[in-house]
Scaffold this motif. Structure first.
Motif, mmCIF file in Angstrom:
data_model
loop_
_atom_site.group_PDB
_atom_site.id
_atom_site.type_symbol
_atom_site.label_atom_id
_atom_site.label_comp_id
_atom_site.label_asym_id
_atom_site.label_seq_id
_atom_site.Cartn_x
_atom_site.Cartn_y
_atom_site.Cartn_z
ATOM 1 N N LEU A 173 51.196 36.610 47.714
ATOM 2 C CA LEU A 173 51.736 36.400 46.364
ATOM 3 C C LEU A 173 52.851 37.402 46.080
ATOM 4 O O LEU A 173 53.874 37.063 45.474
ATOM 5 C CB LEU A 173 50.621 36.529 45.324
ATOM 6 C CG LEU A 173 49.531 35.440 45.380
ATOM 7 C CD1 LEU A 173 48.473 35.700 44.309
ATOM 8 C CD2 LEU A 173 50.123 34.043 45.188
ATOM 9 N N LYS A 174 52.663 38.644 46.531
ATOM 10 C CA LYS A 174 53.733 39.636 46.347
ATOM 11 C C LYS A 174 54.991 39.202 47.095
ATOM 12 O O LYS A 174 56.111 39.419 46.630
ATOM 13 C CB LYS A 174 53.277 41.017 46.834
ATOM 14 C CG LYS A 174 52.308 41.674 45.862
ATOM 15 C CD LYS A 174 51.884 43.058 46.312
ATOM 16 C CE LYS A 174 51.008 43.693 45.241
ATOM 17 N NZ LYS A 174 50.440 44.977 45.676
ATOM 18 N N GLN A 189 45.901 41.037 39.015
ATOM 19 C CA GLN A 189 45.602 39.999 38.016
ATOM 20 C C GLN A 189 46.864 39.391 37.402
ATOM 21 O O GLN A 189 46.809 38.321 36.809
ATOM 22 C CB GLN A 189 44.704 40.562 36.928
ATOM 23 C CG GLN A 189 45.362 41.674 36.148
ATOM 24 C CD GLN A 189 44.424 42.269 35.128
ATOM 25 O OE1 GLN A 189 43.236 42.007 35.151
ATOM 26 N NE2 GLN A 189 44.937 43.089 34.227
ATOM 27 N N ASP A 190 48.003 40.082 37.529
ATOM 28 C CA ASP A 190 49.245 39.570 36.938
ATOM 29 C C ASP A 190 50.127 38.812 37.924
ATOM 30 O O ASP A 190 51.149 38.240 37.534
ATOM 31 C CB ASP A 190 50.053 40.730 36.336
ATOM 32 C CG ASP A 190 49.319 41.378 35.178
ATOM 33 O OD1 ASP A 190 48.591 40.663 34.467
ATOM 34 O OD2 ASP A 190 49.460 42.602 35.004
ATOM 35 N N LEU A 191 49.755 38.814 39.197
ATOM 36 C CA LEU A 191 50.638 38.214 40.214
ATOM 37 C C LEU A 191 50.922 36.743 39.938
ATOM 38 O O LEU A 191 52.065 36.296 39.992
ATOM 39 C CB LEU A 191 50.014 38.369 41.618
ATOM 40 C CG LEU A 191 49.887 39.803 42.150
ATOM 41 C CD1 LEU A 191 49.052 39.830 43.428
ATOM 42 C CD2 LEU A 191 51.256 40.414 42.392
ATOM 43 N N VAL A 192 49.849 35.995 39.637
ATOM 44 C CA VAL A 192 50.007 34.550 39.440
ATOM 45 C C VAL A 192 50.920 34.279 38.239
ATOM 46 O O VAL A 192 51.811 33.429 38.285
ATOM 47 C CB VAL A 192 48.628 33.870 39.258
ATOM 48 C CG1 VAL A 192 48.788 32.408 38.873
ATOM 49 C CG2 VAL A 192 47.810 33.990 40.544
ATOM 50 N N ARG A 193 50.735 35.060 37.179
ATOM 51 C CA ARG A 193 51.549 34.868 35.972
ATOM 52 C C ARG A 193 53.035 35.141 36.247
ATOM 53 O O ARG A 193 53.910 34.423 35.762
ATOM 54 C CB ARG A 193 51.023 35.812 34.882
ATOM 55 C CG ARG A 193 51.627 35.543 33.535
ATOM 56 C CD ARG A 193 51.108 36.541 32.501
ATOM 57 N NE ARG A 193 51.811 36.357 31.244
ATOM 58 C CZ ARG A 193 51.333 35.661 30.239
ATOM 59 N NH1 ARG A 193 50.149 35.089 30.341
ATOM 60 N NH2 ARG A 193 52.025 35.525 29.127
ATOM 61 N N LYS A 241 42.598 29.458 39.114
ATOM 62 C CA LYS A 241 41.137 29.581 38.965
ATOM 63 C C LYS A 241 40.506 30.142 40.228
ATOM 64 O O LYS A 241 39.667 31.043 40.177
ATOM 65 C CB LYS A 241 40.535 28.192 38.696
ATOM 66 C CG LYS A 241 40.424 27.879 37.225
ATOM 67 C CD LYS A 241 39.598 26.599 37.056
ATOM 68 C CE LYS A 241 40.279 25.683 36.059
ATOM 69 N NZ LYS A 241 40.003 24.288 36.199
ATOM 70 N N GLN A 242 40.883 29.593 41.369
ATOM 71 C CA GLN A 242 40.311 30.043 42.646
ATOM 72 C C GLN A 242 40.660 31.507 42.914
ATOM 73 O O GLN A 242 39.836 32.270 43.404
ATOM 74 C CB GLN A 242 40.866 29.184 43.808
ATOM 75 C CG GLN A 242 40.331 27.790 43.847
ATOM 76 C CD GLN A 242 38.947 27.734 44.487
ATOM 77 O OE1 GLN A 242 38.455 28.710 45.015
ATOM 78 N NE2 GLN A 242 38.315 26.588 44.413
ATOM 79 N N LEU A 254 37.973 34.492 43.317
ATOM 80 C CA LEU A 254 37.944 35.284 44.547
ATOM 81 C C LEU A 254 38.144 36.775 44.237
ATOM 82 O O LEU A 254 37.500 37.634 44.837
ATOM 83 C CB LEU A 254 39.061 34.779 45.485
ATOM 84 C CG LEU A 254 39.035 35.198 46.952
ATOM 85 C CD1 LEU A 254 37.727 34.780 47.608
ATOM 86 C CD2 LEU A 254 40.206 34.562 47.701
ATOM 87 N N ARG A 255 39.005 37.038 43.262
ATOM 88 C CA ARG A 255 39.279 38.431 42.900
ATOM 89 C C ARG A 255 38.042 39.077 42.259
ATOM 90 O O ARG A 255 37.693 40.206 42.551
ATOM 91 C CB ARG A 255 40.449 38.473 41.912
ATOM 92 C CG ARG A 255 41.326 39.698 42.055
ATOM 93 C CD ARG A 255 42.536 39.563 41.182
ATOM 94 N NE ARG A 255 42.161 39.422 39.795
ATOM 95 C CZ ARG A 255 41.779 40.421 39.012
ATOM 96 N NH1 ARG A 255 41.756 41.633 39.460
ATOM 97 N NH2 ARG A 255 41.430 40.198 37.758
#
Ligand SMILES: [Zn+2]
Ligand SMILES: [Zn+2]
Length: 302
Positions: free
Chosen positions: A74-75, A114-118, A134-135, A139-140
């Protein structure tokens, strides 16, 4: 600019995939060891419970490492837009640019997992979608309880690790086949220096066979591109590349499209289609009628 060591998207993708491969390696070894139970003189069903309970730490660690790998990837997606989006904090909290030595990127605090997806959903061309969100969140949370507590009730099933990894890989790299990626890792693993290279095909086909056995048909279709209920054949290339000294029995390839007239075979390990010849095998005991273009039977290997 005085910032050095700025990471690239590829740096993150490579590291992330290495971690996914590491997790897969852990579960694949557990699955292949129990698959050989009979060679050790034990009945798989009799030892199954104690085997998986002894594997608990390996499974929870593999799940945590999967999560770590996903965070790196994600990064990487954020770094594709701009690596500076990964920097957290307001400018007054950044390392000082006035000391004259320049700043290494690693000195910055980076944004929380927690902010990566956003951040991706805000800036990247393609949002990740709610299913992924959600997944990832689930997982986190699981990873956090694995890493920060010794909750005895926490259990991680082997299929959960396999499914999480395959789900994440498919979401993040939709055009890739995990089986093909795993083969690349096995072909460059340290033990290839010790002669394991010639067994990489055998290994990957065995592992994928085990994973397919573990998953529901819908998941097999999603992650391997094959219909679990369809008859499977040996892949002509995998059979040629494998070490066949002790035989090669793994059948992962399916006719595409399905049907008696179909002359193409899809192999998930190669992630490729092969033209096949629809003629009866000349071995009397073999019902096969799918041959490679060299005339090898893809049912019995003869
Ligand atoms: Zn193949
Ligand atoms: Zn045959």
């Amino acid at each position: 600019m005085t910032i050095s060591d700025i990471p690239t998207a590829d740096d993150f993708f490579t590291s992330g995939k290495e971690l996914l491969d590491f997790s897969w390696d852990v579960v694949a070894k557990l699955l292949s060891d129990i698959d050989q139970a009979e060679c050790y003189g034990v009945e798989p069903v009799e030892i199954s419970d104690s085997y998986w309970s002894a594997a608990k730490r390996s499974l929870t660690t593999a799940l945590s490492i999967t999560q770590q790998g996903v965070e790196f990837i994600l990064k990487g997606e954020i770094a594709e837009v701009s690596p500076f989006l990964l920097i957290a904090d307001v400018p007054t909290k950044w390392p000082s640019p006035y000391k004259g030595n320049g700043i290494s990127f690693s000195e910055f605090r980076t944004i929380d997992a927690q902010d990566l997806v956003r951040v991706i959903d805000t800036f990247a061309g393609e949002p990740l979608g709610t299913d992924f969100g959600k997944q990832f969140h689930r997982l986190r949370e699981k990873r956090n309880s694995i890493m920060h507590s010794v909750d005895k009730r926490l259990t991680v099933d082997v299929s959960e690790v396999v499914e999480s990894l395959l789900f994440m890989h498919k979401e993040l790299f939709p055009t890739e086949s995990w089986a093909a990626e795993r083969l690349k890792f096995l072909e460059s693993a340290p033990d290839t220096e010790l002669g394991a290279y010639e067994y990489a095909r055998n290994r990957v086909c065995w592992e994928m066979d085990l994973a397919i056995g573990l998953l529901q048909p819908a998941k097999v279709s999603k992650y391997f591109g094959i219909d679990k209920t369809q008859r499977r054949y040996k892949c002509p290339l995998c059979m040629r590349e494998a070490n066949t000294d002790a035989g090669f029995e793994h059948k992962l390839a399916v006719l595409r499209p399905k049907g008696p007239g179909s002359a193409q075979l899809y192999c998930p390990v190669c992630n490729a289609l092969y033209t096949v010849v629809r003629e009866d095998c000349d071995q009397k005991s073999c019902p096969g009628n799918v041959l490679s273009d060299d005339g090898e039977c893809l049912t019995c290997g003869g």
